[in-house]
Write a protein that holds these residues in place. Sequence first.
Motif, PDB file in Angstrom:
ATOM      1  N   ARG A  30      -2.507   1.019   2.409  1.00  0.00           N
ATOM      2  CA  ARG A  30      -3.143   2.007   3.301  1.00  0.00           C
ATOM      3  C   ARG A  30      -4.387   1.436   3.967  1.00  0.00           C
ATOM      4  NH1 ARG A  30      -2.011   5.749  -0.728  1.00  0.00           N
ATOM      5  NH2 ARG A  30      -4.136   5.657  -1.460  1.00  0.00           N
ATOM      6  N   GLN A  31      -5.211   0.710   3.189  1.00  0.00           N
ATOM      7  CA  GLN A  31      -6.418   0.112   3.763  1.00  0.00           C
ATOM      8  C   GLN A  31      -6.067  -0.923   4.823  1.00  0.00           C
ATOM      9  OE1 GLN A  31      -8.417  -1.345   0.286  1.00  0.00           O
ATOM     10  NE2 GLN A  31      -9.716   0.470   0.116  1.00  0.00           N
ATOM     11  N   SER A  32      -5.059  -1.731   4.552  1.00  0.00           N
ATOM     12  CA  SER A  32      -4.633  -2.745   5.517  1.00  0.00           C
ATOM     13  C   SER A  32      -4.109  -2.081   6.791  1.00  0.00           C
ATOM     14  CB  SER A  32      -3.541  -3.615   4.889  1.00  0.00           C
ATOM     15  OG  SER A  32      -3.114  -4.585   5.788  1.00  0.00           O
ATOM     16  N   ARG A  33      -3.326  -1.029   6.652  1.00  0.00           N
ATOM     17  CA  ARG A  33      -2.802  -0.310   7.814  1.00  0.00           C
ATOM     18  C   ARG A  33      -3.934   0.312   8.629  1.00  0.00           C
ATOM     19  NH1 ARG A  33       2.021   1.626   9.617  1.00  0.00           N
ATOM     20  NH2 ARG A  33       1.928   3.534  10.824  1.00  0.00           N
ATOM     21  N   ARG A  34      -4.928   0.898   7.943  1.00  0.00           N
ATOM     22  CA  ARG A  34      -6.078   1.480   8.650  1.00  0.00           C
ATOM     23  C   ARG A  34      -6.838   0.417   9.432  1.00  0.00           C
ATOM     24  NH1 ARG A  34      -8.531   4.023   4.112  1.00  0.00           N
ATOM     25  NH2 ARG A  34      -6.781   5.266   3.482  1.00  0.00           N
ATOM     26  N   ARG A  35      -7.033  -0.749   8.820  1.00  0.00           N
ATOM     27  CA  ARG A  35      -7.728  -1.838   9.519  1.00  0.00           C
ATOM     28  C   ARG A  35      -6.954  -2.252  10.766  1.00  0.00           C
ATOM     29  NH1 ARG A  35      -8.310  -4.589   4.318  1.00  0.00           N
ATOM     30  NH2 ARG A  35     -10.268  -3.873   3.460  1.00  0.00           N
ATOM     31  N   GLU A  37      -4.822  -0.479  12.511  1.00  0.00           N
ATOM     32  CA  GLU A  37      -4.920   0.594  13.506  1.00  0.00           C
ATOM     33  C   GLU A  37      -6.266   0.561  14.210  1.00  0.00           C
ATOM     34  OE1 GLU A  37      -4.063   4.154  11.318  1.00  0.00           O
ATOM     35  OE2 GLU A  37      -1.891   3.832  11.416  1.00  0.00           O
ATOM     36  N   GLN A  38      -7.344   0.268  13.475  1.00  0.00           N
ATOM     37  CA  GLN A  38      -8.669   0.177  14.087  1.00  0.00           C
ATOM     38  C   GLN A  38      -8.741  -0.996  15.064  1.00  0.00           C
ATOM     39  OE1 GLN A  38     -11.362   2.216  13.901  1.00  0.00           O
ATOM     40  NE2 GLN A  38     -10.021   3.598  12.785  1.00  0.00           N
ATOM     41  N   ARG A  41      -6.727  -0.030  18.132  1.00  0.00           N
ATOM     42  CA  ARG A  41      -7.403   1.033  18.878  1.00  0.00           C
ATOM     43  C   ARG A  41      -8.570   0.495  19.699  1.00  0.00           C
ATOM     44  NH1 ARG A  41      -9.214   5.450  15.258  1.00  0.00           N
ATOM     45  NH2 ARG A  41      -7.154   6.274  15.635  1.00  0.00           N
TER      46      ARG A  41
END
Length: 173
Positions: A30-35, A37-38, A41
Amino acid sequence: STVHQSLPAALTSWTTNLILGLVLVSTASRQSRRRLEQVIRHLPDAVVARRIDGTVLFCNDSFARLAGVRSPRLMVGKPVPLLSADERETARVVHEINAVAGRGAMSTPVTMERRIRRADGGVFPAEIIYSSFNDFGQIVVLAQVRDLTERKQAEEERLRLVTSDLLTGLPNR
């Protein structure tokens, strides 16, 4: 387990370690996916990833604005809009990119310049960089759209300075 540990205690310990490991892997994922996506973006260029059939897998805010959509999430699963000022030419290019990508992931990106039409009707010169990759057996085509307006204006200004007299503004030849 140890020789002195009972079977139920060993199973409990093994199960606890397995669950803890799965939780840690899930959290890291999840943390890797959030990074990721950031990063996507906040790229200055518009980015869209699509399947060969043309459906959007993801895009960033810049691409959604170009397409006139308020959120990138609203584009997922929908066809990629042809944003070119010349839709027939763009359809031909997309067909060619699909043909290349359909043979496997592109070894080198394909770069081209096109005029892009925003959802608001404005047209601007753009550089589009196509690449592709294999995502668990599915080919994904990635397009990065870079606005060239400032660069083109600077080129025109340099050309004007070279070909005209600075004092009178008349052609110098």
